[in-house]
Design an enzyme around this catalytic site. Structure first.
Site, PDB file in Angstrom:
ATOM      1  N   HIS A 243       0.804  -1.230   0.000  1.00  0.00           N
ATOM      2  CA  HIS A 243       0.000   0.000   0.000  1.00  0.00           C
ATOM      3  C   HIS A 243       0.836   1.279   0.000  1.00  0.00           C
ATOM      4  CE1 HIS A 243       0.994  -0.078   4.275  1.00  0.00           C
ATOM      5  NE2 HIS A 243       0.619   1.185   4.345  1.00  0.00           N
ATOM      6  N   ARG A 244       2.118   1.165   0.275  1.00  0.00           N
ATOM      7  CA  ARG A 244       2.927   2.380   0.365  1.00  0.00           C
ATOM      8  C   ARG A 244       3.137   2.985  -1.018  1.00  0.00           C
ATOM      9  NH1 ARG A 244       4.223   3.279   5.331  1.00  0.00           N
ATOM     10  NH2 ARG A 244       4.146   1.544   6.794  1.00  0.00           N
TER      11      ARG A 244
END
Length: 362
Positions: free
Chosen positions: A209-210
């Site tokens: 998700h980063r």
């Protein structure tokens, strides 16, 4: 004692559930304590918020500030404006915040400017990486917090080194693990379990998700191709955000082993984690649950704010390069998982300790 509890994003909901249970338990014992639950609306997708309230039996929020998305500054400012009105209309003795999202920092600042005490659950954790918005949130929140509740002795030491009052720094354990223990007998297989012929230990969980991993399409595709080839005989389950899924769909690239699924509710996701062969992630929080469940976890980051998951638990920090992941994961396949354990006080009773301490402080 009147406590206002703040929840803003997916990890918050998991952390507040056992705290609310602990408050209710004290009420049943005759203690004069009440809570008001404020949902800032930072996560507003049903899969990211409402589902968690339903699954974890969290009462409906007393108010939803409905802030929604925006830049870091826009979202923080919107939360502060909305929460200031809320707090002035519904004053309390204490504002309790958890974790390190924008809602945590914003509501702490508002509370202190309204001369209301702040308790920070999961205080003191540090990655040392100031490029992470969460690290800024942690540092600012802890700089004005009154009561600190930590998950580890190292987090407590971080606070003491920065000058926090030792009398207000309390090592209590991990509320995320409280939630896990309280719901471990309720976890259930997701709808796609049979469809994809999943079985215990025949699949890997992948979460990314980063921004550094998912925002650049070409690098994301390269990363996924590399992970796709790590284990030819195991499936890779990737709960993917709809926005990332849309980006990948445009490229029309197929993967041999990766199965894309929608974001999962807590009970389904914990079932997937508990029965997985291993986890590859860029999340910090997931490494806590894998540590307790004894699942090998490989974190694609250069640092962690939860060092105990690596020194004691089953987590391995592999950095951000695919090459290093391949090397470390290959060693794991050849030699097996390393010996690990469960950190001190990760026993499911952190929330009870927190509420007992706060009642003593009054």
């Amino acid at each position: 004692m009147k406590i206002t509890i703040i929840a803003g994003a997916r990890p918050n909901f998991i952390k507040i559930a056992p705290i609310i249970n602990a408050v209710k338990s004290k009420q049943n014992e005759g203690f004069d304590v009440s809570f008001r639950l404020v949902h800032t609306g930072q996560h507003y997708d049903k899969n990211l918020s409402d589902t968690f309230f339903e699954e974890l039996n969290i009462p409906h929020p007393d108010v939803n500030l409905e802030v929604k998305s925006g830049s870091q500054a826009q979202q923080t400012a919107a939360i502060m404006i909305a929460f200031e009105k809320e707090l002035l209309q519904n004053p309390c003795d204490l504002v309790l915040v958890v974790g390190d999202v924008n809602s945590t920092m914003a509501c702490s600042i508002v509370a202190k400017k309204c001369n209301t005490k702040v308790a920070h659950v999961e205080a003191g954790i540090r990655s040392g990486d100031l490029t992470m918005p969460e690290e800024i949130n942690r540092m600012l929140t802890d700089s004005i917090t009154d009561y600190f509740f930590t998950t580890s002795t190292s987090a407590s030491e971080n606070l003491l080194k920065s000058g926090s009052n030792p009398e207000n720094v309390h090592f209590v354990g991990n509320v995320m693990i409280d939630t896990l223990y309280q719901n471990i007998n309720r976890i259930t297989a997701p709808d796609f379990w049979n469809e994809h012929q999943l079985q215990e230990k025949n699949y890997i969980i992948l979460t990314l998700h980063r921004p550094a991993n998912v925002d650049e399409v070409s690098s994301l595709i390269d990363l996924l191709h590399g992970i796709d080839l790590l284990v030819n005989y195991k499936k890779i389950i990737f709960p993917i955000h709809p926005r990332t899924q849309a980006i990948l769909s445009e490229s029309k690239i197929e993967f041999k082993n990766i199965i894309f699924v929608s974001p999962q509710g807590y009970l389904n996701f914990m079932y997937l984690i508990k029965n997985s062969f291993a986890v590859i992630t860029d999340s910090g929080g997931i490494s806590e649950e894998t540590t307790v469940l004894g699942i090998p976890c490989f974190t694609m980051r250069d640092n962690t704010e939860r060092p105990e998951t690596e020194t004691i638990g089953s987590n391995t920090i592999v950095g951000t390069s695919l090459k290093n992941l391949q090397k470390v994961f290959g060693s794991f396949l050849q030699n097996g998982a390393r010996k690990s354990g469960i950190p001190e006080l990760w026993d499911g009773k952190a929330s009870e300790r927190i509420i007992s301490i706060l009642l003593e402080k009054k």
